[in-house]
Design a protein around this motif. Structure first.
Motif, PDB file in Angstrom:
ATOM      1  N   TRP A  46       0.836  -1.217   0.000  1.00 27.54           N
ATOM      2  CA  TRP A  46       0.000   0.000   0.000  1.00 27.54           C
ATOM      3  C   TRP A  46       0.865   1.258   0.000  1.00 27.54           C
ATOM      4  N   VAL A  47       1.905   1.237   0.853  1.00 30.04           N
ATOM      5  CA  VAL A  47       2.817   2.399   0.910  1.00 30.04           C
ATOM      6  C   VAL A  47       3.499   2.613  -0.433  1.00 30.04           C
ATOM      7  N   TYR A  48       3.916   1.517  -1.070  1.00 30.97           N
ATOM      8  CA  TYR A  48       4.583   1.634  -2.367  1.00 30.97           C
ATOM      9  C   TYR A  48       3.642   2.239  -3.419  1.00 30.97           C
ATOM     10  N   ARG A  49       2.396   1.771  -3.410  1.00 31.62           N
ATOM     11  CA  ARG A  49       1.433   2.299  -4.384  1.00 31.62           C
ATOM     12  C   ARG A  49       1.176   3.780  -4.150  1.00 31.62           C
ATOM     13  N   GLN A  50       1.042   4.153  -2.846  1.00 31.26           N
ATOM     14  CA  GLN A  50       0.814   5.571  -2.552  1.00 31.26           C
ATOM     15  C   GLN A  50       1.992   6.417  -3.002  1.00 31.26           C
ATOM     16  N   PHE A  51       3.195   5.916  -2.727  1.00 32.80           N
ATOM     17  CA  PHE A  51       4.394   6.663  -3.134  1.00 32.80           C
ATOM     18  C   PHE A  51       4.492   6.753  -4.653  1.00 32.80           C
ATOM     19  N   SER A  52       4.181   5.633  -5.353  1.00 35.34           N
ATOM     20  CA  SER A  52       4.214   5.638  -6.824  1.00 35.34           C
ATOM     21  C   SER A  52       3.177   6.602  -7.385  1.00 35.34           C
ATOM     22  N   GLY A  53       1.971   6.585  -6.751  1.00 37.27           N
ATOM     23  CA  GLY A  53       0.934   7.508  -7.207  1.00 37.27           C
ATOM     24  C   GLY A  53       1.345   8.955  -7.018  1.00 37.27           C
ATOM     25  N   PHE A  54       1.998   9.243  -5.867  1.00 37.50           N
ATOM     26  CA  PHE A  54       2.474  10.602  -5.622  1.00 37.50           C
ATOM     27  C   PHE A  54       3.500  11.013  -6.666  1.00 37.50           C
ATOM     28  N   GLN A  55       4.407  10.094  -6.997  1.00 39.67           N
ATOM     29  CA  GLN A  55       5.412  10.404  -8.012  1.00 39.67           C
ATOM     30  C   GLN A  55       4.769  10.615  -9.382  1.00 39.67           C
ATOM     31  N   ASP A  56       3.746   9.795  -9.702  1.00 43.40           N
ATOM     32  CA  ASP A  56       3.048   9.978 -10.977  1.00 43.40           C
ATOM     33  C   ASP A  56       2.374  11.342 -11.041  1.00 43.40           C
ATOM     34  N   VAL A  57       1.728  11.729  -9.932  1.00 37.07           N
ATOM     35  CA  VAL A  57       1.072  13.047  -9.891  1.00 37.07           C
ATOM     36  C   VAL A  57       2.089  14.161 -10.066  1.00 37.07           C
ATOM     37  N   LYS A  58       3.221  14.041  -9.381  1.00 37.67           N
ATOM     38  CA  LYS A  58       4.266  15.058  -9.510  1.00 37.67           C
ATOM     39  C   LYS A  58       4.809  15.114 -10.933  1.00 37.67           C
ATOM     40  N   HIS A  59       4.985  13.913 -11.518  1.00 38.78           N
ATOM     41  CA  HIS A  59       5.478  13.859 -12.897  1.00 38.78           C
ATOM     42  C   HIS A  59       4.492  14.522 -13.861  1.00 38.78           C
ATOM     43  N   LEU A  60       3.202  14.216 -13.667  1.00 36.74           N
ATOM     44  CA  LEU A  60       2.180  14.834 -14.523  1.00 36.74           C
ATOM     45  C   LEU A  60       2.119  16.341 -14.313  1.00 36.74           C
ATOM     46  N   SER A  61       2.286  16.776 -13.065  1.00 39.14           N
ATOM     47  CA  SER A  61       2.285  18.213 -12.781  1.00 39.14           C
ATOM     48  C   SER A  61       3.443  18.914 -13.473  1.00 39.14           C
ATOM     49  N   ASP A  62       4.628  18.275 -13.422  1.00 43.20           N
ATOM     50  CA  ASP A  62       5.802  18.851 -14.103  1.00 43.20           C
ATOM     51  C   ASP A  62       5.571  18.912 -15.616  1.00 43.20           C
ATOM     52  N   GLU A  63       5.005  17.818 -16.166  1.00 43.40           N
ATOM     53  CA  GLU A  63       4.721  17.811 -17.600  1.00 43.40           C
ATOM     54  C   GLU A  63       3.701  18.891 -17.973  1.00 43.40           C
ATOM     55  N   ASN A  64       2.710  19.087 -17.097  1.00 45.63           N
ATOM     56  CA  ASN A  64       1.696  20.111 -17.344  1.00 45.63           C
ATOM     57  C   ASN A  64       2.317  21.501 -17.387  1.00 45.63           C
ATOM     58  N   GLU A  65       3.237  21.772 -16.455  1.00 46.28           N
ATOM     59  CA  GLU A  65       3.912  23.071 -16.456  1.00 46.28           C
ATOM     60  C   GLU A  65       4.748  23.256 -17.717  1.00 46.28           C
ATOM     61  N   GLU A  66       5.415  22.186 -18.144  1.00 53.56           N
ATOM     62  CA  GLU A  66       6.211  22.266 -19.376  1.00 53.56           C
ATOM     63  C   GLU A  66       5.318  22.535 -20.582  1.00 53.56           C
ATOM     64  N   LEU A  67       4.159  21.861 -20.627  1.00 55.63           N
ATOM     65  CA  LEU A  67       3.233  22.069 -21.736  1.00 55.63           C
ATOM     66  C   LEU A  67       2.693  23.495 -21.736  1.00 55.63           C
ATOM     67  N   LYS A  68       2.409  24.040 -20.533  1.00 53.14           N
ATOM     68  CA  LYS A  68       1.948  25.419 -20.452  1.00 53.14           C
ATOM     69  C   LYS A  68       2.992  26.382 -20.997  1.00 53.14           C
ATOM     70  N   ALA A  69       4.256  26.145 -20.636  1.00 48.12           N
ATOM     71  CA  ALA A  69       5.340  26.999 -21.134  1.00 48.12           C
ATOM     72  C   ALA A  69       5.459  26.893 -22.656  1.00 48.12           C
ATOM     73  N   GLU A  70       5.327  25.663 -23.179  1.00 48.38           N
ATOM     74  CA  GLU A  70       5.393  25.476 -24.629  1.00 48.38           C
ATOM     75  C   GLU A  70       4.232  26.179 -25.330  1.00 48.38           C
ATOM     76  N   ILE A  71       3.026  26.090 -24.721  1.00 47.89           N
ATOM     77  CA  ILE A  71       1.855  26.747 -25.313  1.00 47.89           C
ATOM     78  C   ILE A  71       2.049  28.257 -25.346  1.00 47.89           C
ATOM     79  N   GLU A  72       2.608  28.825 -24.263  1.00 53.63           N
ATOM     80  CA  GLU A  72       2.869  30.265 -24.234  1.00 53.63           C
ATOM     81  C   GLU A  72       3.851  30.671 -25.327  1.00 53.63           C
ATOM     82  N   GLN A  73       4.894  29.875 -25.500  1.00 54.91           N
ATOM     83  CA  GLN A  73       5.874  30.167 -26.548  1.00 54.91           C
ATOM     84  C   GLN A  73       5.240  30.075 -27.934  1.00 54.91           C
ATOM     85  N   LEU A  74       4.436  29.034 -28.152  1.00 55.69           N
ATOM     86  CA  LEU A  74       3.774  28.875 -29.445  1.00 55.69           C
ATOM     87  C   LEU A  74       2.785  30.001 -29.700  1.00 55.69           C
TER      88      LEU A  74
END
Length: 273
Positions: A46-74
C-alpha cells in the motif's frame, strides 16, 4: 504489535540456539509469523502504491507546467507570424500602389501619431522637409488616395485625409470625366462612406460601382488618383446635377504606412507648360 515483535524475536533466537525444532514449535511459529508477515507485505504494498501515485502526480504536474510553457511560446510565435503576415499584406498593397503610379517619385513613411477617434482624419508621419516632403503633396495608402500634406517639420509631416470634414477634392467620374466635388464627412464614415456632389450625368452613365478619381482641374491633387467607388447616386432637386456617396478605396481605420508623392500639382503644371 509489540507483543508480536517480542514473540518473533524470541522465536528467532530459539531457532538460532537450537539446531533442531520440533514439529509443534514449527507449526506454532508458522501460525504466528505468517499472518504478521502477510500484514507487513500488505502495508508495504500500500505504501509503495501511494508513493508511486504521488510520483506519478508530480510527474504529470511537471509535464503540465512544461506544456503550459510550450503553449505560451507557441502563442507568442503565432502572434508574431500573424503580425508579420499583416505587415506583409500592407507592404504588398503599397508596392502595388507604387507600381500603379510609377510615373511619380514617391517616398514611404510610417504613421507615428493620429487624431483621436475611429478614423484617421489627421495623422503625423515620420518624414519631413529633410526628406523632401512639402505642403500640398499628395499621399497614397492601401488602395488609393489617402490625403494631402498640410504641415511639415524637419522629420515629420501632418496629413489631412480625404475623410476629414475639412477635405474638399475636385474629382471626376472615371468613365465620363464629368467633374464633381468629393467632401469628407466623418459622420457618414461611420457607415464607411463619404459624399460627392455637383456631378453632371445627363446620360446616366455613372452608376453604383463607378470609380471616382482626382480631376485634372484640381489645384492641389494630381490627376487620375483613385478616390473610391460610387455607393449610391440620386438626382438633385435642380434636375441638373447628381449627388451621392462614395466608398473610399483606402482603409481609414488601419493606416500604418503611406506613400508621399514628391511632386506638387503646381510643379507638374509648370513642367507641362
Amino acid at each position: 504489535m509489540a507483543v508480536l515483535i517480542i514473540i518473533c524475536i524470541g522465536l528467532l533466537m530459539a531457532t538460532i540456539s537450537s539446531s533442531r525444532i520440533s514439529g509443534p514449535v514449527r507449526s506454532a511459529t508458522g501460525f504466528v509469523v505468517t499472518p504478521f508477515q502477510n500484514g507487513i507485505n500488505r502495508i508495504g504494498t500500500w505504501v509503495y502504491r501511494q508513493f508511486s501515485g504521488f510520483q506519478d502526480v508530480k510527474h504529470l504536474s511537471d509535464e503540465n507546467e512544461e506544456l503550459k510553457a510550450e503553449i505560451e511560446q507557441l502563442t507568442l510565435k503565432n502572434n508574431e507570424l500573424v503580425q508579420n503576415q499583416s505587415e506583409l499584406e500592407r507592404l504588398r498593397t503599397l508596392y502595388q500602389m507604387d507600381r500603379k503610379y510609377s510615373e511619380y517619385d514617391k517616398i514611404a513613411a510610417e504613421v507615428i501619431s493620429r487624431n483621436p477617434g475611429n478614423w484617421y482624419s489627421t495623422f503625423v508621419v515620420n518624414r519631413g522637409s529633410d526628406d523632401g516632403v512639402a505642403v500640398d503633396m499628395n499621399v497614397l495608402g492601401y488602395g488609393g488616395l489617402v490625403g494631402i500634406v498640410t504641415q511639415v517639420g524637419p522629420n515629420w509631416a501632418q496629413i489631412r485625409s480625404i475623410v476629414d470634414d475639412e477635405s474638399n477634392i475636385s474629382a471626376m467620374a472615371s468613365n465620363t470625366s464629368e467633374p464633381c466635388v468629393v467632401n469628407g464627412n466623418l459622420l457618414s464614415m461611420d457607415s464607411g462612406k463619404i459624399n460627392f456632389s455637383a456631378l453632371r450625368d445627363s446620360d446616366n452613365q455613372v452608376i453604383e460601382g463607378t470609380a471616382v478619381v482626382t480631376s485634372n482641374i484640381s489645384d492641389k491633387y494630381l490627376t487620375g488618383i483613385l478616390i473610391g467607388y460610387v455607393a449610391d447616386i440620386s438626382l438633385d432637386a435642380n434636375n441638373l446635377t447628381k449627388s451621392g456617396t462614395i466608398i473610399p478605396a483606402a482603409d481609414f481605420q488601419n493606416i500604418r504606412e503611406v506613400l508621399i508623392i514628391k511632386e506638387l500639382k503646381t510643379t507638374a503644371k509648370e513642367l507641362e507648360s
